[in-house]
Write a protein that holds these residues in place. Sequence first.
Motif, short mmCIF file in Angstrom:
data_model
loop_
_atom_site.label_atom_id
_atom_site.label_comp_id
_atom_site.label_asym_id
_atom_site.label_seq_id
_atom_site.Cartn_x
_atom_site.Cartn_y
_atom_site.Cartn_z
N CYS A 1 0.82 -1.21 0.00
CA CYS A 1 0.00 0.00 0.00
C CYS A 1 0.85 1.26 0.00
O CYS A 1 0.45 2.29 -0.54
CB CYS A 1 -0.93 0.01 1.21
N LYS A 2 2.03 1.21 0.60
CA LYS A 2 2.87 2.39 0.78
C LYS A 2 3.94 2.55 -0.30
O LYS A 2 4.53 3.63 -0.42
CB LYS A 2 3.57 2.32 2.15
N ARG B 1 3.06 -1.68 -6.81
CA ARG B 1 1.69 -1.69 -7.32
C ARG B 1 1.68 -2.13 -8.78
O ARG B 1 1.49 -1.34 -9.70
CB ARG B 1 1.06 -0.32 -7.15
#
Length: 291
Positions: A42-43, A48
């Motif tokens: 997520c960070k 991604r």
Amino acid sequence: MAESGSLPTGFSELEVLAVGTVLLVEALTGLCLNSLTILSFCKTPELRTPTHLLVLSLALADTGISLNALVAATSSLLRRWPYGSEGCQALGFQGFLTALGSICSSAAIAWGRYHHYCTRSQLAWNTAVSLVICVWLSSAFWAALPLLGWGHYDYEPLGTCCTLDYSRGDRNFTSFLLTMAFFNFFLPLFITLTSYRFMEQKLRKTGHLQVNTTVPARTLLFGWGPYAVLYLSATVTDVSAISPKLQMVPALIAKTVPTINAINYALGREMVHRGIWQCLSPQRSELDRAR
């Protein structure tokens, strides 16, 4: 034991405490490692990608398994099941959903890696998203069937967690178990084995084999295989003849899968290491990027 505080048949107080302690260690380890994996994805923008989306799906499923183990550990240490019959059905559904999600996500990762390394083309976002949706819809479908009457959730021998009721051995259970096992264990295991086998054969010729091709299949086989053996034996024999302690072994083995998966799929990769480091030391990461 179920909702009372009496000891379950075949277990001493020390054995119940030992099982609860083992479950607690497995739950906390799996939760910590998979939470770090999810947080790093997520960070960290670099993570991604479509391929990492499949790993994220696996981490979410394994987090659910670890939460299920935490509830079982708490109940074992309390020496009673405090959530009633409806809680048993809910936990049985949650545990079965996340277990199937973990198994099928592992197979999806295997196919994704085969596609990436053997076709030399990047996995597309729409393909990865479609795979994740199929994994979770399929898992939810099979996990909901016992709530609708095909199969049944009930207490495990220790009475502090709920799973598929394999003690009946009737036609309803047998038909559900055989069908479910084919689509949710043997088929994912076949996809995993063949994907990594073809990948190994192709990449060994070039000397660019960058992923472990044996651990994923072994994790599926040895992590979930004992459950498969227990369930399949229940279709042909009376499981009451099996020691309650022995019946608890598959559950304890399966609860180690989230930790193994986190180490193999995420924490063993350098990019995820950097993502975790960025999450734990944001100020240091800003300095590194500034340089």
